[in-house]
Design a protein around this motif. Structure first.
Motif, mmCIF file in Angstrom:
data_model
loop_
_atom_site.group_PDB
_atom_site.id
_atom_site.type_symbol
_atom_site.label_atom_id
_atom_site.label_comp_id
_atom_site.label_asym_id
_atom_site.label_seq_id
_atom_site.Cartn_x
_atom_site.Cartn_y
_atom_site.Cartn_z
ATOM 1 N N LEU A 295 6.739 -6.982 -63.947
ATOM 2 C CA LEU A 295 6.146 -6.196 -65.029
ATOM 3 C C LEU A 295 6.273 -6.943 -66.355
ATOM 4 C CD1 LEU A 295 7.562 -2.705 -63.989
ATOM 5 C CD2 LEU A 295 5.152 -3.356 -63.966
ATOM 6 N N TRP A 296 7.450 -7.477 -66.614
ATOM 7 C CA TRP A 296 7.665 -8.221 -67.856
ATOM 8 C C TRP A 296 6.667 -9.371 -67.993
ATOM 9 C CZ3 TRP A 296 13.747 -8.882 -67.860
ATOM 10 C CH2 TRP A 296 14.342 -7.671 -68.268
ATOM 11 N N ALA A 297 6.388 -10.028 -66.879
ATOM 12 C CA ALA A 297 5.478 -11.177 -66.923
ATOM 13 C C ALA A 297 4.091 -10.795 -67.429
ATOM 14 C CB ALA A 297 5.370 -11.812 -65.539
ATOM 15 N N GLU A 298 3.760 -9.498 -67.348
ATOM 16 C CA GLU A 298 2.455 -9.033 -67.830
ATOM 17 C C GLU A 298 2.591 -8.116 -69.040
ATOM 18 O OE1 GLU A 298 -0.384 -7.858 -64.963
ATOM 19 O OE2 GLU A 298 0.214 -9.387 -63.517
ATOM 20 N N GLY A 299 3.755 -8.217 -69.722
ATOM 21 C CA GLY A 299 3.963 -7.438 -70.937
ATOM 22 C C GLY A 299 4.176 -5.959 -70.699
ATOM 23 N N LEU A 300 4.691 -5.597 -69.519
ATOM 24 C CA LEU A 300 4.887 -4.194 -69.138
ATOM 25 C C LEU A 300 6.376 -3.928 -68.896
ATOM 26 C CD1 LEU A 300 1.988 -4.005 -66.515
ATOM 27 C CD2 LEU A 300 1.862 -3.426 -68.959
ATOM 28 N N ASP A 301 6.742 -2.659 -68.880
ATOM 29 C CA ASP A 301 8.134 -2.289 -68.631
ATOM 30 C C ASP A 301 8.200 -0.784 -68.354
ATOM 31 O OD1 ASP A 301 10.853 -2.608 -68.311
ATOM 32 O OD2 ASP A 301 11.296 -2.998 -70.417
ATOM 33 N N TYR A 302 9.392 -0.279 -68.096
ATOM 34 C CA TYR A 302 9.638 1.163 -67.983
ATOM 35 C C TYR A 302 10.917 1.472 -68.745
ATOM 36 C CZ TYR A 302 12.430 -0.644 -64.035
ATOM 37 O OH TYR A 302 13.291 -1.372 -63.243
ATOM 38 N N ASP A 303 11.040 2.726 -69.182
ATOM 39 C CA ASP A 303 12.102 3.084 -70.116
ATOM 40 C C ASP A 303 13.328 3.724 -69.481
ATOM 41 O OD1 ASP A 303 10.698 2.114 -72.309
ATOM 42 O OD2 ASP A 303 9.680 4.021 -72.670
ATOM 43 N N HIS A 304 13.333 3.903 -68.176
ATOM 44 C CA HIS A 304 14.521 4.486 -67.541
ATOM 45 C C HIS A 304 15.317 3.393 -66.840
ATOM 46 C CE1 HIS A 304 12.494 4.232 -63.622
ATOM 47 N NE2 HIS A 304 11.451 4.823 -64.168
ATOM 48 N N GLY A 305 16.515 3.755 -66.396
ATOM 49 C CA GLY A 305 17.319 2.814 -65.638
ATOM 50 C C GLY A 305 16.696 2.528 -64.284
#
Length: 600
Positions: free
Chosen positions: A465-475
């Protein structure tokens, strides 16, 4: 339940706030702090402790309110922003994100010089009280410990405290006799030169004494306090109505029982003794009473937490069996869903009820381990969404449906999330699903040296996800108990730094996700157990054993985005799912599973 309809009973929310302010004025207080908490600081609380819901109308599982003479604020995290907006009158309560502006910062800026701010010392830990005290000092205000909760004085239809039976948890499921656990704890106290430890967390007491109960939702706990001594005896403070003759025999003579009112005098009796307590979990009232008695307080972690987290072989064998049965239930549900979801007649609430119905009646099943998250389309973009009559969506073609659920079984606790396509979904959804799956596989396959923490592994699940500028906000992962809490420490996998290394026997979730606001949400969750790697290595190395058994939706996978190793892992996982679950399924469901777990 009072929190479900706070407008009924003894008045509206506005009435409640007015009544509390009158009571505060009568006591010479200018404000009061109301957390979502009971005396045990657990995740789930009984109806009698739902004070935050009574005063605000907010029914989420975390939050805190401050009521002053001329203003009030509700602090919630990002999970509950929309829910609070729907449930809470903005004219009565300012709604504040507790991460962006923590309560202690708001208090320091909002309190006037000379303000007397009250709190219930049973509902706050020493650490929390110290933070509030510092805020009051900055504002030249005064923090006052209340003798009796002023909110309780005006909550006239407050439910009674729970009195469900406390029952023995058989050694066939616990794996170790309670006397052995008490002896181990006594050795810890001896080594640390501590005379006693005060236990306020019911899950620690339940684990130590091999007891279970039903005093709170979703977690099989008997609410109680305990003092464990260096001679391996325990004083258990519990409502006598919860104890049957069989339970008394199970506890034995080394466990002395008394009503909860006996806790104070027992703490007084520890004068000049060295007593451990966990300042992050114990009520401030206990620390204050021990201090007044002249005890030497040794601050330290609850000594039951780590041994409870490292499951013994019997507990691990039980959780494997529980996950196998639970996987069969979930597979029957997914097969049913694949046949009926496209009709347009299903809603989030009706589907969740159907899943609960599939679990009921199963071997050793005792109820859900948390409220099922059943979310379709944009609702699934809220990671901790709870469907309500106002938000209930129909499952329609072309959308993603996310279901996060679990069960409490006598031999284990389960928690599993699957995201499935309703009909055919777009390429963006499939791409993002595959990126989440790649992260899930990376975490499932990792090997790591002993001493590694979950925070050191967290990036593995996020990397694609990081490689495409994405993420999530939970653990990415939380610990899970053995017929105890579905959320259990000290282990976790998260961006947040964690000092706790992952150890053999720990059970932890693997649940990366992605959430496109207003459109869809994706999460893939399995539970895993930490175990030694048996390969050749220069140093002690650990790996994960996947416990959850349920198909992952092949219709959402972009095969070209998977490497050969990733595809091999998925095929091997699905082969295992098919092999272990097929004997538990009827023929039509087994046929469906064969197609759902075909090689890619």
């Amino acid at each position: 339940m009072r929190s479900e309809d706070p407008e009924k009973g003894d008045g509206t929310i506005a009435d409640h706030v007015a009544q509390l302010r009158q009571e505060l004025s009568r006591r010479g207080l200018d404000g009061f702090v109301i957390p979502h908490a009971d005396e045990h600081q657990g995740e789930y609380v009984p109806p009698s402790a739902l004070r935050l819901a009574w005063i605000t109308g907010f029914t989420g599982s975390a939050g805190l309110a401050v009521v002053l003479a001329d203003r009030a604020a509700l602090f919630i995290d990002g999970r509950y922003t929309l829910q609070a907006a729907q449930q809470v009158d903005g004219h009565l309560f300012e709604q504040i994100h507790l991460i962006d502006r923590p309560p202690h910062q708001w208090l320091a800026a909002s309190l006037r010089a000379g303000t007397r701010l009250g709190y219930d010392p049973w509902l706050h830990t020493p650490n929390a009280v110290e933070q509030m005290r510092q805020s009051c000092v900055k504002a030249n205000a005064h923090l006052v410990a209340c003798d009796g909760n002023p909110l309780d004085a005006v909550w006239t239809d407050r439910p009674a405290s729970p009195r469900m039976p406390a029952v023995p948890h058989p050694i066939a499921f616990s794996g170790r006799d309670a006397a052995e656990k008490r002896a181990d704890l006594a050795r810890i106290l001896e080594t640390d030169k501590v005379d006693a430890v005060v236990l306020s967390a019911p899950d620690s007491i339940a684990w130590l004494l091999n007891l279970r109960g039903a005093d709170v939702p979703y977690t099989p706990l008997p609410l109680s306090f305990a003092v464990a001594h260096r001679d391996a005896t325990v004083d258990l403070f519990i409502d006598p109505a919860k104890l049957s003759a069989d339970t008394a025999v199970h506890l034995g003579k080394a466990v002395r029982t008394a009503p909860p009112v006996g806790l104070g005098p027992a703490l007084d009796g520890l004068s000049h003794k060295h007593v451990r307590l966990d300042p992050a979990t114990v009520p401030a009232w206990i620390a204050d009473r021990l201090g007044a008695a002249g005890a030497h307080i040794e601050r330290g972690a609850d000594p039951c937490i780590l041994p409870r987290a490292c499951k013994n072989p019997v507990e691990l064998a039980g959780t494997r069996l529980a996950h196998r049965r639970d996987g069969a239930v979930l597979t029957r549900f997914l097969a049913w869903l694949s046949e009926t979801a496209g009709t347009g007649k299903l809603t989030e609430i009706s589907v969740a009820a159907t899943l609960d119905g599939f679990r009921k009646g199963g071997e050793h099943y005792r109820g859900p381990s948390f409220p099922t998250i059943s979310a379709c389309g944009p609702n699934a973009a809220l990671p901790h969404y709870q469907a309500s009559a106002a938000s209930d969506r129909r499952l329609t073609e072309g959308q993603l449906y996310l279901v996060d659920s679990g069960g409490q079984y006598l031999d284990g606790t389960t928690d599993v999330t699957r995201t499935v396509a309703i009909g055919r979904c777009g390429g963006e959804e499939r791409r993002h699903f595959t990126l989440v799956l790649k992260g899930h596989i990376a975490l499932a396959r990792v090997r790591f040296p002993k001493g590694t923490t979950g925070s050191q592994l967290d990036g593995l699940a996020r990397q694609y996800l990081w490689a495409e500028g994405l993420d999530y906000d939970h653990g990415t992962g939380h610990g899970v108990g053995s017929y105890l809490g579905v959320h259990e420490g000290p282990q976790r996998i998260s961006k947040m730094p964690s000092p706790q290394a992952l150890l053999p026997g720990m059970v932890i979730s693997n649940e990366p996700g992605y959430y496109r606001t207003g459109a869809y949400g994706i999460r893939i969750e399995n539970l895993q157990a930490v175990r030694p790697w048996t390969g050749t290595a220069e140093r002690e190395t650990l790996e994960f054993e996947t416990l959850t058994l349920a198909p992952i939706d092949l219709a959402l996978i972009e095969r070209d985005l998977l490497s050969k190793d990733e595809a091999d892992w998925l095929n091997a996982y699905h082969s295992r799912v098919r092999k272990e679950l097929t004997p538990l399924l009827d023929a039509p469901t087994a046929d469906w599973l064969a197609g759902a777990t075909r090689e890619i």
